[in-house]
Scaffold this motif. Structure first.
Motif, PDB file in Angstrom:
ATOM      1  N   GLY A 109       0.780  -1.229   0.000  1.00  0.00           N
ATOM      2  CA  GLY A 109       0.000   0.000   0.000  1.00  0.00           C
ATOM      3  C   GLY A 109       0.808   1.274   0.000  1.00  0.00           C
ATOM      4  O   GLY A 109       0.284   2.348   0.322  1.00  0.00           O
ATOM      5  N   ALA A 110       2.082   1.194  -0.360  1.00  0.00           N
ATOM      6  CA  ALA A 110       2.923   2.398  -0.408  1.00  0.00           C
ATOM      7  C   ALA A 110       2.357   3.398  -1.402  1.00  0.00           C
ATOM      8  O   ALA A 110       1.864   3.027  -2.466  1.00  0.00           O
ATOM      9  N   ARG A 111       2.461   4.672  -1.062  1.00  0.00           N
ATOM     10  CA  ARG A 111       1.955   5.740  -1.927  1.00  0.00           C
ATOM     11  C   ARG A 111       3.071   6.474  -2.663  1.00  0.00           C
ATOM     12  O   ARG A 111       2.817   7.385  -3.445  1.00  0.00           O
ATOM     13  N   PHE A 112       4.309   6.083  -2.392  1.00  0.00           N
ATOM     14  CA  PHE A 112       5.459   6.676  -3.088  1.00  0.00           C
ATOM     15  C   PHE A 112       6.524   5.603  -3.210  1.00  0.00           C
ATOM     16  O   PHE A 112       6.984   5.047  -2.205  1.00  0.00           O
ATOM     17  N   ILE A 113       6.918   5.305  -4.446  1.00  0.00           N
ATOM     18  CA  ILE A 113       7.946   4.291  -4.692  1.00  0.00           C
ATOM     19  C   ILE A 113       8.929   4.856  -5.712  1.00  0.00           C
ATOM     20  O   ILE A 113       8.536   5.336  -6.781  1.00  0.00           O
ATOM     21  N   ALA A 114      10.202   4.812  -5.365  1.00  0.00           N
ATOM     22  CA  ALA A 114      11.240   5.326  -6.261  1.00  0.00           C
ATOM     23  C   ALA A 114      12.456   4.422  -6.214  1.00  0.00           C
ATOM     24  O   ALA A 114      12.599   3.585  -5.309  1.00  0.00           O
ATOM     25  N   ARG A 115      13.320   4.602  -7.204  1.00  0.00           N
ATOM     26  CA  ARG A 115      14.575   3.856  -7.253  1.00  0.00           C
ATOM     27  C   ARG A 115      15.723   4.799  -7.600  1.00  0.00           C
ATOM     28  O   ARG A 115      15.544   5.770  -8.347  1.00  0.00           O
ATOM     29  N   GLY A 116      16.889   4.475  -7.065  1.00  0.00           N
ATOM     30  CA  GLY A 116      18.084   5.224  -7.396  1.00  0.00           C
ATOM     31  C   GLY A 116      19.288   4.309  -7.396  1.00  0.00           C
ATOM     32  O   GLY A 116      19.188   3.121  -7.075  1.00  0.00           O
ATOM     33  N   ILE A 117      20.433   4.852  -7.771  1.00  0.00           N
ATOM     34  CA  ILE A 117      21.701   4.104  -7.793  1.00  0.00           C
ATOM     35  C   ILE A 117      22.681   4.838  -6.906  1.00  0.00           C
ATOM     36  O   ILE A 117      22.772   6.076  -6.938  1.00  0.00           O
ATOM     37  N   ASP A 118      23.428   4.090  -6.101  1.00  0.00           N
ATOM     38  CA  ASP A 118      24.306   4.691  -5.098  1.00  0.00           C
ATOM     39  C   ASP A 118      25.202   5.804  -5.641  1.00  0.00           C
ATOM     40  O   ASP A 118      25.320   6.870  -5.038  1.00  0.00           O
ATOM     41  N   VAL A 119      25.834   5.590  -6.777  1.00  0.00           N
ATOM     42  CA  VAL A 119      26.813   6.561  -7.280  1.00  0.00           C
ATOM     43  C   VAL A 119      26.256   7.483  -8.373  1.00  0.00           C
ATOM     44  O   VAL A 119      27.002   8.274  -8.943  1.00  0.00           O
ATOM     45  N   HIS A 120      24.967   7.402  -8.653  1.00  0.00           N
ATOM     46  CA  HIS A 120      24.419   8.194  -9.757  1.00  0.00           C
ATOM     47  C   HIS A 120      24.149   9.635  -9.332  1.00  0.00           C
ATOM     48  O   HIS A 120      23.691   9.909  -8.223  1.00  0.00           O
ATOM     49  N   LYS A 121      24.383  10.559 -10.240  1.00  0.00           N
ATOM     50  CA  LYS A 121      24.198  11.979  -9.970  1.00  0.00           C
ATOM     51  C   LYS A 121      22.748  12.341  -9.702  1.00  0.00           C
ATOM     52  O   LYS A 121      22.449  13.384  -9.104  1.00  0.00           O
TER      53      LYS A 121
END
Length: 336
Positions: free
Chosen positions: A168-180
């Motif tokens: 039921g999350a209302r915000f889901i995102a992804r990133g990469i440790d070293v990405h700008k």
């Protein structure tokens, strides 16, 4: 920014503690990204709390010059919930790993998302148990060889984004440790009112080195990374390719960048978000804010309910303790 909030720099957010992770660990990059981001958020250190469980990532609160709690395995969401309810004005960040959040802490992660507590959850996913010396984790891929799976894991791995969506999350995102772009993802998570779930692909140089190289390596990044932006077309590979809907299969497909069927990213579209999270390996990896559809927060509902019940009365702890069925045990005379 609040007029009373002191302007800070990244150095102001760095504590005096020696940062102790393995040389080359992706955690260093995430720490720096967070420290660089905090000044841009215009928040006060004395109103900021970092909460962690157990694992390599859980050292994080020691390295932030703010309040912090290094708690017990998998229970950071429970502590964070108590902190936020005690003082809703605090800015609460949960730092966790794939093992901490999705194994022993799976139920706690589920409930903090379901309740929609206003906090930022940063899940460092390196697909391995690093602190306990390289055993396979809930996100480890089939075939992963480790001390606990010497012949290769046969478990189907958990997908953090789908877990969050299902909870039921209302915000889901992804990133990469070293990405700008990671600071931009962190800012978006902080701007969201409610539980923000951010999966960060984090490289473990000792026990699972380069597991994400098929889409993080510079030589393939353009072709294998789809950075999503609200109200913009889903383009990658320098704009030469895009993502569209295959109407016959009700699934996503890759098309030429100039194809009119290329999708425009609508973060509120939950069905498309699920498809983006689970795109096949032949597709690029969806990054950035994948899903965002705000809803009332847990702590705001609790505060509102308490105010309605209190009706302006001053809280009385003794009255609360004495309320309902109470009795007193009288000491009986001693008899031989």
């Amino acid at each position: 920014m609040n007029e009373m909030t002191k302007v800070t720099t990244a150095k102001d957010w760095a504590s005096d503690q020696e940062v102790r992770w393995c040389p080359g660990c992706g955690d260093y990059a995430v720490l720096k990204a967070v420290q660089r981001t905090m000044p841009d958020l215009g928040v006060a250190r004395e109103k900021t709390v970092f909460v962690s469980g157990i694992g390599c990532s859980s050292r994080f609160p020691y390295y932030m010059a703010s309040y912090g709690f290094h708690t017990i395995h998998g229970r950071a969401p429970a502590f964070a919930t108590g902190i936020k309810l005690a003082n809703p004005e605090l800015d609460v960040w949960i730092i966790t790993g794939d093992g901490d959040a999705l194994s022993i802490g799976g139920n706690h992660t589920m409930h903090v998302l379901r309740r929609n507590l206003d906090c930022q959850i940063l899940l460092f996913n390196n697909e391995i148990y690093g602190l306990t010396k390289g055993q396979y984790s809930p996100t480890s891929r089939i075939g992963t060889r480790s001390p606990s799976t010497p012949f290769g894991s046969v478990d189907r791995p958990a997908t953090p984004g789908m877990f969050a969506l299902g909870a039921g999350a209302r915000f889901i995102a992804r990133g990469i440790d070293v990405h700008k772009n990671l600071p931009d993802v962190l800012k978006a998570a902080h701007a969201h009112r409610g539980a923000s779930f951010v999966e960060i692909y984090q490289n473990c140089v000792v026990y699972n080195d380069e597991v994400f190289a098929p889409f993080t390596d510079r030589s393939v990044a353009q072709e294998k990374q789809l950075w999503l932006k609200a109200r913009e077309k889903m383009l990658f590979s320098g704009g030469t390719k895009g993502i569209a809907i295959d109407a016959e299969r009700m699934a996503l497909k890759v098309v030429e960048g100039d194809d009119p069927s290329v999708l425009v990213h609508d973060p509120k579209n939950r069905a498309i978000a699920a498809m983006l999270i689970e795109m096949p390996q032949s597709f690029p990896v969806a990054l950035g804010v994948i899903y965002e559809d705000p809803a009332p927060t847990f702590e705001s509902a609790v505060v509102e309910q308490n105010a309605a019940v209190a009706k302006g009365k001053t809280p009385d702890l003794q009255a609360l303790v004495s309320k309902g069925q109470t009795w007193q045990v009288e000491k009986e005379p001693h008899s031989l």
